[in-house]
Design a protein around this motif. Structure first.
Motif, mmCIF file in Angstrom:
data_model
loop_
_atom_site.group_PDB
_atom_site.id
_atom_site.type_symbol
_atom_site.label_atom_id
_atom_site.label_comp_id
_atom_site.label_asym_id
_atom_site.label_seq_id
_atom_site.Cartn_x
_atom_site.Cartn_y
_atom_site.Cartn_z
ATOM 1 N N ASP A 1 -7.726 11.800 0.738
ATOM 2 C CA ASP A 1 -7.534 11.492 -0.685
ATOM 3 C C ASP A 1 -6.351 10.546 -0.872
ATOM 4 O O ASP A 1 -6.405 9.599 -1.664
ATOM 5 C CB ASP A 1 -7.301 12.769 -1.496
ATOM 6 C CG ASP A 1 -8.559 13.587 -1.711
ATOM 7 O OD1 ASP A 1 -9.670 13.061 -1.509
ATOM 8 O OD2 ASP A 1 -8.417 14.780 -2.071
ATOM 9 N N LEU A 2 -5.286 10.816 -0.150
ATOM 10 C CA LEU A 2 -4.086 9.988 -0.228
ATOM 11 C C LEU A 2 -4.378 8.567 0.259
ATOM 12 O O LEU A 2 -4.017 7.585 -0.406
ATOM 13 C CB LEU A 2 -2.990 10.637 0.617
ATOM 14 C CG LEU A 2 -1.623 10.025 0.658
ATOM 15 C CD1 LEU A 2 -1.037 9.881 -0.726
ATOM 16 C CD2 LEU A 2 -0.710 10.894 1.502
ATOM 17 N N MET A 3 -5.061 8.450 1.384
ATOM 18 C CA MET A 3 -5.420 7.123 1.904
ATOM 19 C C MET A 3 -6.320 6.388 0.914
ATOM 20 O O MET A 3 -6.147 5.184 0.691
ATOM 21 C CB MET A 3 -6.118 7.250 3.261
ATOM 22 C CG MET A 3 -5.217 7.632 4.390
ATOM 23 S SD MET A 3 -6.202 7.825 5.903
ATOM 24 C CE MET A 3 -4.937 7.585 7.146
ATOM 25 N N ARG A 4 -7.282 7.100 0.334
ATOM 26 C CA ARG A 4 -8.169 6.478 -0.657
ATOM 27 C C ARG A 4 -7.348 5.936 -1.830
ATOM 28 O O ARG A 4 -7.554 4.796 -2.265
ATOM 29 C CB ARG A 4 -9.201 7.491 -1.163
ATOM 30 C CG ARG A 4 -10.183 6.871 -2.172
ATOM 31 C CD ARG A 4 -10.933 7.893 -2.992
ATOM 32 N NE ARG A 4 -9.976 8.678 -3.754
ATOM 33 C CZ ARG A 4 -9.971 10.008 -3.814
ATOM 34 N NH1 ARG A 4 -10.865 10.723 -3.185
ATOM 35 N NH2 ARG A 4 -9.060 10.637 -4.529
ATOM 36 N N ASP A 5 -6.408 6.736 -2.325
ATOM 37 C CA ASP A 5 -5.577 6.282 -3.442
ATOM 38 C C ASP A 5 -4.784 5.031 -3.057
ATOM 39 O O ASP A 5 -4.684 4.090 -3.846
ATOM 40 C CB ASP A 5 -4.612 7.387 -3.888
ATOM 41 C CG ASP A 5 -5.308 8.530 -4.605
ATOM 42 O OD1 ASP A 5 -6.513 8.398 -4.922
ATOM 43 O OD2 ASP A 5 -4.652 9.563 -4.837
ATOM 44 N N MET A 6 -4.218 5.033 -1.851
ATOM 45 C CA MET A 6 -3.426 3.886 -1.411
ATOM 46 C C MET A 6 -4.287 2.634 -1.297
ATOM 47 O O MET A 6 -3.868 1.544 -1.698
ATOM 48 C CB MET A 6 -2.770 4.192 -0.058
ATOM 49 C CG MET A 6 -1.676 5.225 -0.137
ATOM 50 S SD MET A 6 -1.135 5.794 1.496
ATOM 51 C CE MET A 6 -0.573 4.273 2.228
ATOM 52 N N ILE A 7 -5.490 2.781 -0.757
ATOM 53 C CA ILE A 7 -6.357 1.631 -0.523
ATOM 54 C C ILE A 7 -6.978 1.107 -1.818
ATOM 55 O O ILE A 7 -7.079 -0.105 -2.025
ATOM 56 C CB ILE A 7 -7.454 2.000 0.504
ATOM 57 C CG1 ILE A 7 -6.814 2.269 1.869
ATOM 58 C CG2 ILE A 7 -8.517 0.910 0.598
ATOM 59 C CD1 ILE A 7 -7.732 2.977 2.855
ATOM 60 N N LEU A 8 -7.359 2.010 -2.707
ATOM 61 C CA LEU A 8 -8.125 1.599 -3.887
ATOM 62 C C LEU A 8 -7.330 1.502 -5.184
ATOM 63 O O LEU A 8 -7.780 0.840 -6.123
ATOM 64 C CB LEU A 8 -9.308 2.558 -4.099
ATOM 65 C CG LEU A 8 -10.343 2.593 -2.979
ATOM 66 C CD1 LEU A 8 -11.422 3.622 -3.297
ATOM 67 C CD2 LEU A 8 -10.949 1.215 -2.752
ATOM 68 N N THR A 9 -6.177 2.181 -5.283
ATOM 69 C CA THR A 9 -5.507 2.211 -6.590
ATOM 70 C C THR A 9 -4.038 1.788 -6.537
ATOM 71 O O THR A 9 -3.272 2.126 -7.429
ATOM 72 C CB THR A 9 -5.606 3.612 -7.243
ATOM 73 O OG1 THR A 9 -4.786 4.537 -6.522
ATOM 74 C CG2 THR A 9 -7.042 4.108 -7.291
ATOM 75 N N THR A 10 -3.647 1.026 -5.501
ATOM 76 C CA THR A 10 -2.264 0.548 -5.445
ATOM 77 C C THR A 10 -1.953 -0.281 -6.682
ATOM 78 O O THR A 10 -2.736 -1.139 -7.082
ATOM 79 C CB THR A 10 -2.033 -0.287 -4.170
ATOM 80 O OG1 THR A 10 -2.158 0.569 -3.041
ATOM 81 C CG2 THR A 10 -0.651 -0.917 -4.161
ATOM 82 N N LEU B 1 0.819 -1.211 0.000
ATOM 83 C CA LEU B 1 0.000 0.000 0.000
ATOM 84 C C LEU B 1 0.853 1.260 0.000
ATOM 85 O O LEU B 1 0.473 2.270 -0.582
ATOM 86 C CB LEU B 1 -0.952 0.014 1.206
ATOM 87 C CG LEU B 1 -2.023 -1.063 1.234
ATOM 88 C CD1 LEU B 1 -2.895 -0.890 2.474
ATOM 89 C CD2 LEU B 1 -2.863 -1.071 -0.020
ATOM 90 N N GLN B 2 2.005 1.196 0.661
ATOM 91 C CA GLN B 2 2.867 2.370 0.740
ATOM 92 C C GLN B 2 4.066 2.310 -0.186
ATOM 93 O O GLN B 2 4.668 3.339 -0.462
ATOM 94 C CB GLN B 2 3.372 2.550 2.177
ATOM 95 C CG GLN B 2 2.317 3.086 3.097
ATOM 96 C CD GLN B 2 2.871 3.398 4.465
ATOM 97 O OE1 GLN B 2 2.795 2.575 5.350
ATOM 98 N NE2 GLN B 2 3.430 4.568 4.616
ATOM 99 N N GLU B 3 4.394 1.132 -0.675
ATOM 100 C CA GLU B 3 5.673 1.004 -1.361
ATOM 101 C C GLU B 3 5.598 0.548 -2.811
ATOM 102 O O GLU B 3 6.629 0.348 -3.440
ATOM 103 C CB GLU B 3 6.579 0.065 -0.556
ATOM 104 C CG GLU B 3 6.848 0.621 0.829
ATOM 105 C CD GLU B 3 7.848 -0.192 1.607
ATOM 106 O OE1 GLU B 3 8.789 -0.731 0.990
ATOM 107 O OE2 GLU B 3 7.697 -0.286 2.833
ATOM 108 N N MET B 4 4.397 0.399 -3.353
ATOM 109 C CA MET B 4 4.277 0.018 -4.761
ATOM 110 C C MET B 4 3.861 1.177 -5.653
ATOM 111 O O MET B 4 3.997 1.106 -6.861
ATOM 112 C CB MET B 4 3.256 -1.114 -4.922
ATOM 113 C CG MET B 4 3.713 -2.456 -4.412
ATOM 114 S SD MET B 4 5.080 -3.170 -5.336
ATOM 115 C CE MET B 4 4.302 -3.578 -6.884
ATOM 116 N N GLY B 5 3.327 2.228 -5.052
ATOM 117 C CA GLY B 5 2.808 3.326 -5.850
ATOM 118 C C GLY B 5 1.334 3.111 -6.159
ATOM 119 O O GLY B 5 0.759 2.070 -5.870
ATOM 120 N N THR B 6 0.743 4.140 -6.734
ATOM 121 C CA THR B 6 -0.690 4.100 -7.062
ATOM 122 C C THR B 6 -0.862 4.427 -8.539
ATOM 123 O O THR B 6 0.113 4.686 -9.247
ATOM 124 C CB THR B 6 -1.462 5.143 -6.219
ATOM 125 O OG1 THR B 6 -1.026 6.449 -6.596
ATOM 126 C CG2 THR B 6 -1.254 4.925 -4.730
#
Length: 144
Positions: free
Chosen positions: A102-111, A43-48
């Protein structure tokens, strides 16, 4: 909203907002529980879809005081089984809450999970962390 439970605590925090977004993993088959640490790392290390992992790290640094992930796994007696939850937590200045959400949403939904080279690096890091844990807590593993 939409069946989500929202809990707030109105306390003084010097203008810092602390947010925990939790997910119940009760429907997750037990065989996948050991993979949760690796999944949370992605979630934090692959990008979105919007940011590669370097841009994502920079965006987290610009927008927040940090975002982390953690699991809660505990035995449940009635009915027998496990309670399994995942949390994405962050802190930021109160005015940055929309940007952090917004950042959390991107991490959770678009990793992005399609970078095989980066995923291989994360797997090797997780393996090294597990091996390191054996050195310092091997007696716990041996007695389990």
């Amino acid at each position: 909203p939409n069946g989500a439970q929202v809990i707030t605590h109105d306390i003084f925090t010097s203008g810092i907002a602390y947010i925990d977004v939790g997910f119940d993993l009760g429907a997750l088959p037990l065989k996948y529980i050991p993979l949760l640490p690796l999944f949370l790392d992605t979630l934090q290390e692959m990008g979105t879809e919007a940011d590669d992992f370097v841009q994502l790290t920079q965006r987290i640094g610009r927008t927040t005081g940090g975002i982390r992930t953690r699991t809660l796994i505990s035995p449940r007696h009635e009915p027998a089984g496990l309670v399994a939850k995942v949390f994405v937590s962050g802190k930021c200045l109160a005015g940055q809450v929309p940007a952090m959400l917004d950042l959390m949403r991107d991490m959770i939904l678009t990793t992005k999970l399609d970078d095989k080279v980066r995923m291989h690096q994360l797997v090797l890091e997780e393996k090294a962390d597990m091996e390191s844990g054996l050195i310092t807590a091997g007696h716990s593993v041996a007695s389990a």
